[in-house]
Design an enzyme around this catalytic site. Structure first.
Site, short mmCIF file in Angstrom:
data_model
loop_
_atom_site.label_atom_id
_atom_site.label_comp_id
_atom_site.label_asym_id
_atom_site.label_seq_id
_atom_site.Cartn_x
_atom_site.Cartn_y
_atom_site.Cartn_z
N TYR A 142 -2.15 0.98 -41.98
CA TYR A 142 -3.65 0.70 -41.80
C TYR A 142 -3.96 -0.95 -41.90
O TYR A 142 -4.59 -1.37 -41.26
CB TYR A 142 -4.22 1.29 -43.05
CG TYR A 142 -4.72 2.66 -42.67
CD1 TYR A 142 -3.89 3.79 -42.49
CD2 TYR A 142 -6.09 3.01 -42.84
CE1 TYR A 142 -4.53 4.91 -42.23
CE2 TYR A 142 -6.61 4.21 -42.62
CZ TYR A 142 -5.70 5.13 -42.35
OH TYR A 142 -6.03 6.56 -42.14
N LYS A 189 9.29 9.95 -44.37
CA LYS A 189 10.20 10.26 -43.18
C LYS A 189 11.23 9.51 -43.13
O LYS A 189 11.47 8.56 -42.31
CB LYS A 189 8.98 10.15 -41.92
CG LYS A 189 9.54 10.47 -40.47
CD LYS A 189 9.67 11.90 -40.34
CE LYS A 189 10.22 12.33 -38.94
NZ LYS A 189 10.29 13.71 -38.93
N ASP A 221 6.66 16.13 -41.78
CA ASP A 221 6.69 17.16 -40.98
C ASP A 221 6.80 18.58 -41.54
O ASP A 221 5.92 19.41 -41.20
CB ASP A 221 7.47 17.06 -39.51
CG ASP A 221 9.05 16.68 -39.81
OD1 ASP A 221 9.10 16.55 -41.03
OD2 ASP A 221 9.66 16.62 -39.05
N ASP A 245 -3.57 10.31 -45.31
CA ASP A 245 -4.79 10.63 -44.44
C ASP A 245 -4.74 11.79 -43.80
O ASP A 245 -5.50 12.67 -43.73
CB ASP A 245 -5.07 9.56 -43.56
CG ASP A 245 -6.25 9.77 -42.75
OD1 ASP A 245 -7.42 10.07 -43.27
OD2 ASP A 245 -6.21 9.33 -41.61
N ASP A 249 -6.70 16.03 -45.07
CA ASP A 249 -7.44 16.62 -44.04
C ASP A 249 -6.91 18.14 -43.94
O ASP A 249 -7.87 18.88 -44.00
CB ASP A 249 -7.66 15.84 -42.77
CG ASP A 249 -8.94 15.27 -42.44
OD1 ASP A 249 -9.29 14.32 -43.63
OD2 ASP A 249 -9.52 15.35 -41.51
C1 IPM Z 1 -10.41 8.74 -45.24
C2 IPM Z 1 -11.04 8.36 -43.78
C3 IPM Z 1 -10.88 6.97 -43.47
C4 IPM Z 1 -9.21 6.68 -43.25
C5 IPM Z 1 -11.54 6.41 -41.95
C6 IPM Z 1 -13.02 6.65 -42.18
C7 IPM Z 1 -11.14 4.70 -42.04
O1 IPM Z 1 -10.56 9.23 -42.75
O2 IPM Z 1 -10.96 8.32 -45.86
O3 IPM Z 1 -9.68 9.69 -44.99
O4 IPM Z 1 -8.80 6.97 -42.45
O5 IPM Z 1 -8.72 6.30 -44.48
MN MN Z 2 -9.14 10.74 -43.48
#
Ligand code: IPM
Ligand code: MN
Length: 352
Positions: A142, A189, A221, A245, A249
């Site tokens: 990032y 990894k 993975d 990240d 999710d």
């Molecule tokens: C999160 C989001 C952010 C990230 C984006 C919106 C920049 O997906 O907070 O997980 O990738 O960190």
């Molecule tokens: Mn995210």
């Protein structure tokens, strides 16, 4: 106690869900006799529209002068398909993380009684899952060097970590493991990436300082698979920015909806509390988004920023009660039974 809160609703559904979190905060403050003062700040696309900058200095000053930041979401579809946009709403979130030194993002994954049926995973796999993902937040790809060369036909992003960055996040992870079930999974990894080999080396060096913690090392993975194959395996998981990240999710669907997952970002300056779901532009302004992740982020704010555990618990209990009563938004409700965002917020605030 006097609580000075920076309120940064941002874009999309951010304002709607933060408004519900504010109702919960106000209700808790009334109940426990705290005084609360909010200062509004622009961030994301709305800040670009107004100031040409996704995280204006004025907003940064507001955050620096507050005890906690209550954050909504950033993002606007008008930027998503324009790779040449000079400024992007997401830069606001990255800038706030970097400038406030928020190197650790804590994303707890829990299941709610009565919601296990909503998970796309089998009930017996998710029932009782309870773990904490700790994502490094100010390093890695990032923030590493990025750019184009060969007339723009070659692009690169660099994953870079210093020992100091790795040590401070691992220290936090070991400490959280000590307070929980003493089981830490370091996700990397290391079979391919040099930066991962540094993470693993540092973690191994730190292990003797925490003899009670059982440490596992898992390739990312494999971790992606184990999260859905056996979520109850995990207690505390720690990983670098990009892996974290993606994995969080994925982990959010264990609870049944992404609209349930809260987070705290902590580090050098004011801590920030935000739902993990993002700006969900398709739902913006429709009063249908799930406010629970934002409300649970407010609970984390009481616990992490102010050390007010009873206050946090009061919010959590009200959220659990709303779910048990079926007072939920359309992502969780049966046909025709959904409440609006604001109705769920009112339900939870009045329960508090
Ligand atoms: C999160 C989001 C952010 C990230 C984006 C919106 C920049 O997906 O907070 O997980 O990738 O960190
Ligand atoms: Mn995210």
């Amino acid at each position: 106690m006097k609580l000075r809160i920076a309120k940064l609703p941002g874009d999309g559904i951010g304002p709607e869900v933060v408004e519900q979190a504010v109702k919960a905060v106000d209700a808790v403050c009334r109940k426990f006799g705290h005084e609360v003062e909010y200062t509004f700040g622009y961030v994301g696309a709305c800040a670009i529209d107004r100031f040409g900058n996704a995280y204006p200095e004025e907003t940064h000053n507001i955050c620096m002068n507050s005890d906690a930041v209550l954050f909504g979401a950033v993002g606007d579809p008008k930027y998503d398909n324009n790779p040449t946009a000079p400024v992007r709403p997401e830069q606001g979130l990255l800038a706030i993380r970097k400038q406030l030194g928020l190197y650790a993002n804590l994303r707890p994954v829990e299941t709610f009684k009565g919601l296990v049926e909503k998970s796309p995973l089998k009930k017996e796999l998710v029932d009782g899952a309870d773990f904490l993902c700790i994502r490094e937040l100010t390093g890695g790809m990032y923030f590493g060097e990025k750019g184009r060369k060969d007339n723009g036909d070659t692009a690169y992003d660099t994953c870079i970590y210093s020992r100091n960055e790795v040590e401070r996040i691992l220290k936090l992870a070991f400490e959280y493991a000590m307070r929980r079930r003493k089981h830490l999974t370091v996700v990397d990894k290391a079979n391919v990436l040099e930066s991962s080999r540094l993470w693993r080396q540092v973690a191994k060096e730190m292990e003797p300082q925490y003899p009670e913690v059982q440490v596992d090392y898992m390739f990312v993975d494999n971790a992606a698979m184990q999260l859905i194959r056996c979520p109850k395996f995990f207690d505390v998981m720690v990983t670098e920015n990009t892996f974290g990240d993606i994995l969080t999710d994925e982990a959010s669907c264990i609870s049944g909806s992404m609209g349930l997952l809260a987070s705290a970002s902590v580090g050098a300056h004011t801590s920030l509390f935000e739902p993990i779901h993002g700006s969900y532009p398709q739902a913006a302004g429709k009063n249908i988004a799930n406010p629970v992740a934002a409300i649970l982020s407010a609970a984390m704010m009481f616990e992490y920023a102010f050390g007010l555990m009873e206050e946090g618990k009061a919010i959590r209990e009200a959220v659990a009660a709303s779910i048990e009563a079926g007072a939920v938004t359309e992502d969780l409700a049966g046909d025709g039974k959904a409440l609006s965002t604001s109705a769920v917020g009112d339900w939870i605030a009045s329960r508090i």
